[in-house]
Design a protein around this motif. Sequence first.
Motif, mmCIF file in Angstrom:
data_model
loop_
_atom_site.group_PDB
_atom_site.id
_atom_site.type_symbol
_atom_site.label_atom_id
_atom_site.label_comp_id
_atom_site.label_asym_id
_atom_site.label_seq_id
_atom_site.Cartn_x
_atom_site.Cartn_y
_atom_site.Cartn_z
ATOM 1 N N SER B 127 -53.882 66.202 111.805
ATOM 2 C CA SER B 127 -54.935 66.117 111.131
ATOM 3 C C SER B 127 -55.555 67.437 110.760
ATOM 4 C CB SER B 127 -56.061 65.300 111.913
ATOM 5 O OG SER B 127 -55.340 63.965 111.983
ATOM 6 N N PHE B 128 -55.769 67.888 109.677
ATOM 7 C CA PHE B 128 -56.251 69.039 109.236
ATOM 8 C C PHE B 128 -57.687 69.032 109.085
ATOM 9 C CE2 PHE B 128 -52.674 72.115 108.655
ATOM 10 C CZ PHE B 128 -51.713 71.219 108.810
ATOM 11 N N PHE B 129 -58.467 70.182 109.382
ATOM 12 C CA PHE B 129 -59.943 70.206 109.096
ATOM 13 C C PHE B 129 -60.301 70.611 107.817
ATOM 14 C CE2 PHE B 129 -59.266 71.789 113.726
ATOM 15 C CZ PHE B 129 -59.267 70.519 114.368
ATOM 16 N N LEU B 130 -60.954 69.993 107.167
ATOM 17 C CA LEU B 130 -61.513 70.463 105.802
ATOM 18 C C LEU B 130 -62.265 71.646 105.882
ATOM 19 C CD1 LEU B 130 -61.729 69.658 102.715
ATOM 20 C CD2 LEU B 130 -63.837 68.480 103.395
ATOM 21 N N GLY B 131 -61.572 72.664 105.414
ATOM 22 C CA GLY B 131 -62.291 73.962 105.442
ATOM 23 C C GLY B 131 -61.877 74.770 106.841
ATOM 24 N N GLY B 132 -61.029 74.164 107.685
ATOM 25 C CA GLY B 132 -60.436 75.132 108.669
ATOM 26 C C GLY B 132 -61.531 74.872 109.947
ATOM 27 N N GLY B 133 -60.990 75.928 111.242
ATOM 28 C CA GLY B 133 -61.661 75.701 112.319
ATOM 29 C C GLY B 133 -63.174 76.129 112.291
ATOM 30 N N ARG B 134 -63.521 77.198 111.280
ATOM 31 C CA ARG B 134 -64.968 77.544 111.470
ATOM 32 C C ARG B 134 -65.940 76.272 110.908
ATOM 33 N NH1 ARG B 134 -68.229 81.928 108.325
ATOM 34 N NH2 ARG B 134 -69.981 81.720 109.469
ATOM 35 N N SER B 135 -65.102 75.652 109.914
ATOM 36 C CA SER B 135 -65.982 74.459 109.322
ATOM 37 C C SER B 135 -66.181 73.391 110.595
ATOM 38 C CB SER B 135 -65.245 73.868 108.185
ATOM 39 O OG SER B 135 -65.772 72.856 107.559
ATOM 40 N N MET B 136 -64.980 73.251 111.233
ATOM 41 C CA MET B 136 -65.105 72.078 112.215
ATOM 42 C C MET B 136 -66.186 72.554 113.265
ATOM 43 S SD MET B 136 -62.969 71.815 115.673
ATOM 44 C CE MET B 136 -62.428 70.091 116.388
ATOM 45 N N LEU B 137 -66.015 73.590 113.558
ATOM 46 C CA LEU B 137 -67.259 74.401 114.522
ATOM 47 C C LEU B 137 -68.465 74.113 114.106
ATOM 48 C CD1 LEU B 137 -65.692 77.691 115.782
ATOM 49 C CD2 LEU B 137 -66.223 75.655 117.277
ATOM 50 N N ASN B 138 -68.746 74.610 112.733
ATOM 51 C CA ASN B 138 -70.253 74.285 112.274
ATOM 52 C C ASN B 138 -70.702 72.705 112.327
ATOM 53 O OD1 ASN B 138 -69.950 76.872 111.356
ATOM 54 N ND2 ASN B 138 -69.563 76.660 109.104
ATOM 55 N N ALA B 139 -69.624 71.874 112.136
ATOM 56 C CA ALA B 139 -70.107 70.511 112.129
ATOM 57 C C ALA B 139 -70.376 70.195 113.582
ATOM 58 C CB ALA B 139 -68.742 69.549 111.907
ATOM 59 N N LEU B 140 -69.742 70.761 114.460
ATOM 60 C CA LEU B 140 -69.687 70.350 116.090
ATOM 61 C C LEU B 140 -71.301 70.964 116.467
ATOM 62 C CD1 LEU B 140 -66.353 70.655 117.834
ATOM 63 C CD2 LEU B 140 -67.621 68.610 116.836
ATOM 64 N N TYR B 141 -71.556 72.382 116.128
ATOM 65 C CA TYR B 141 -72.635 72.917 116.310
ATOM 66 C C TYR B 141 -73.950 72.166 115.912
ATOM 67 C CZ TYR B 141 -71.113 76.882 118.955
ATOM 68 O OH TYR B 141 -70.582 77.644 119.963
ATOM 69 N N LYS B 142 -73.695 71.668 114.564
ATOM 70 C CA LYS B 142 -74.989 71.160 113.835
ATOM 71 C C LYS B 142 -75.243 69.795 114.820
ATOM 72 C CE LYS B 142 -75.926 68.925 109.478
ATOM 73 N NZ LYS B 142 -75.560 68.359 108.198
#
Lengths: 367, 465
Positions: B127-142
């Motif tokens: 499963s690929f993260f939309l926008g990549g790993g930093r995008s995934m991190l941004n979502a988790l931090y939010k």
Amino acid sequence: MHTTKALAEANRLMTVCNSCRYCEGLCAVFPAMEMRRSFADGDLNYLANLCHSCGGCYIDCQFTAPHEFDVNVPRTLAIVRSESYAAHVWPQAMSGVFRRNGLVISLLTAATISAFFIGMMLVHSSGGMFRAYADADGSFYALMPHNVMAGVFTAVSAVAALAMVLSIRNFWRAAGTSLPIAMAPADIWQAIRDAATMRYLEGGGQGCYEDEAVGTDNRRFYHHLTFYGFMLCFASTSVATSYHYLLGMEAPYPWYDLPVVLGTIGGIGLLIGPVGLLLAKKKRDPMVQDDSFRGMEVGFIVMLFLTSLTGLALMLMRETAAMGVLLALHLGIVAALFLTMPYGKFMHGLYRFTALVRYSAERRLHM
Amino acid sequence: MEEQRQDYDVLVIGGGNAALCAAIAARSAGASVLVLEAATKFYRGGNTRHTRNMRCAHDRATETLSGPYTEEEFWDDLLRVTGGETNEDLARHMIHQSKAMLGWIAKQGVRFQPSLGGTLSLGRTNSFFLGGGRSMLNALYKTAGGLGVDVLYEAEVVELEIEDGFFCSATYMHNGERRNVGARSLVAAAGGFESNIEWLKEGWGEIADNFLIRGTSNNRGTVLRMLLDNGVDRIGDPTQCHAVAIDARAPKFDGGIITRLDCVVFGIVVNKLSQRFYDEGEDIWPKRYAIWGRLVAAQPDQIAYIIFDSPSLRRFMPSLYPPIEASTIEELAGKLGLDPAALARTVGDFNAAVQPGTFNDAILDDCRTEGLTPPKSHWAQKIETVPFYAYPVRPGITFTYMGVRVNKQARMIMADGRPAANMFAAGEIMAGNVLGRGYAAGIGMTVGSVFGKISGEGAAGNAHN
């Protein structure tokens, strides 16, 4: 190899991005990039106009500053985009106008307002200019006959339209440098849908970027108010023109009639939308914006706002003594808006639409 | 001076995928949580910033996954890539838990997309993260912020107070001050030690100076070392690391995905003596790319050069740096600092050994060499069409395998075999438990998410008792 610094930087960034591709799900720019291995100026201008400046790729990118790769796609493409208007403009002699757009628009607006004012003053005595006319007297047509007004604006529109068509043709040709396509009607329909919804302002779904953690869609909302407001005003004028020439019904029309309803609703959108866009611009992260064409951006937004403001004021006060002054103001502003259309921010809509048509064709043929 | 101390139920050390999953899970279970991230806000998340997908088992195709990937198939893949160096019980547990992870992580705001261009072979499994790993991190931090997780950046833990397997408090540096924080449970999710060149030298010797580190410079293994020094059991050995051949012009740290090169199979690879040293066409590239870091590390000065000609230029994904180009092999050697005659001889010998065949880079084709040592078993084509190209490559270290031993609850195991009272681990710091060697795309994120969530829940439960 590239004609400007921004194009050289865009070329560097597209090389970085094409090796990464993490952003390909965000918008149209990255899939279009992936169809290419090298980027001529025409390719980069096309990609820049596909970009809706949502900022999504900037917050998602692991290589933005302070990383040494210093990737900033939205800002770089914003510069390239603004420069692309100048690069493809017809006639080329007008290319310098984009960088001094605020000044040019201001001066031209002052000139056109003065021209209408002085014109009407010369035809009528000052007494005629500063007195009230009832609707029964024909309202503003008492000061400027319909055929004169229509004639002036048909001429202005024709000049503007010719310049816009030839500019777009330059842009379309240059965009085809390295990936040949043949456009089909379906591509235009697809582009209409993409543009009408501003699909690519979504940043892959989270909306345009205003605060790092919070995506909002306000810019799209205000842009919709502005765009559809403008279209309604345009429709209002078109309906009124048809009434006049086809049905022989002369303005002014009662408040419930189509031209007035369309113009009022559109006018309100065109008041709120531009203000919202200006505020959104201030609220956005300066990192994803480019300041060097601020005059052009603000100039266009302000002109739209003033067009609506003077138009609505004219409608409300058309039976008062202020009508003459308001009429000169409104006509002057509209004339300046039309004359500067091919040489200002208005072109962003046409170039972006053209880019969307091209993108639809590229997807169909090369993906 | 130490600031006034505030205690938490759960302290999470680290700021990547595993740490954030742990923090979110613990906070969702009602615990108060502090995350200490050593990096700045921009560099938060360690190697998660460079990731792009996660491998989870699933029984049917989804909007973004092209087909089912059963637990059994996942297990087979893991067994194959690790050559059996895995803890079956733990691995099967992780694989089973991975099924629910896709839904759980999406609920935390992480968005997915179909597999990226150039990665078609992963469209069913990953499963690929939309926008990549930093995008995934941004979502988790939010999400974590919204739940009330406290996060401190630029807060490097320098000391752990552990008594007989019981975590008491951690000391960290923040704004130039030493601070101390206590917690009822600890989740260590601070990554591996691949950025600690001195530590790499313990396993590799001085040649580690010539390694490039593909990810964050913050993975110095300080937390791992403190845990091992405090009696936590070690898993894996210090020489094991995931190493691929990346562009030698890449920065020392954090070059990420864009410095990788996927063109070994299309040419030949020579060392600084212009000698070939391994079969470039041994097997399909995804199965072989992770051996080339080690192969290059064994060459003089840890450098090698991929040599190919113009028909191959567009057969692989583009990378950041342009290839070095020349119109003769001798000229190319000159630009690379190699002996022109030696390189011309190597290319000549190779060309002479190439047998006729039908080139097809999608299969193990019949283009091979005859009578050459080492051979090139597939995709062997004469290097003869100008311009000639070369990429210089060095070992690029992705991550290390050595870590702390854990059980199915992600609880650390002490050297004497007892489970730690209140210490859990997740992510790269314990990945060696399921991934003793080898790699398959997206498994690192599976380890991080699954054990992150398990450890967060365990730590919260522990804190309540």
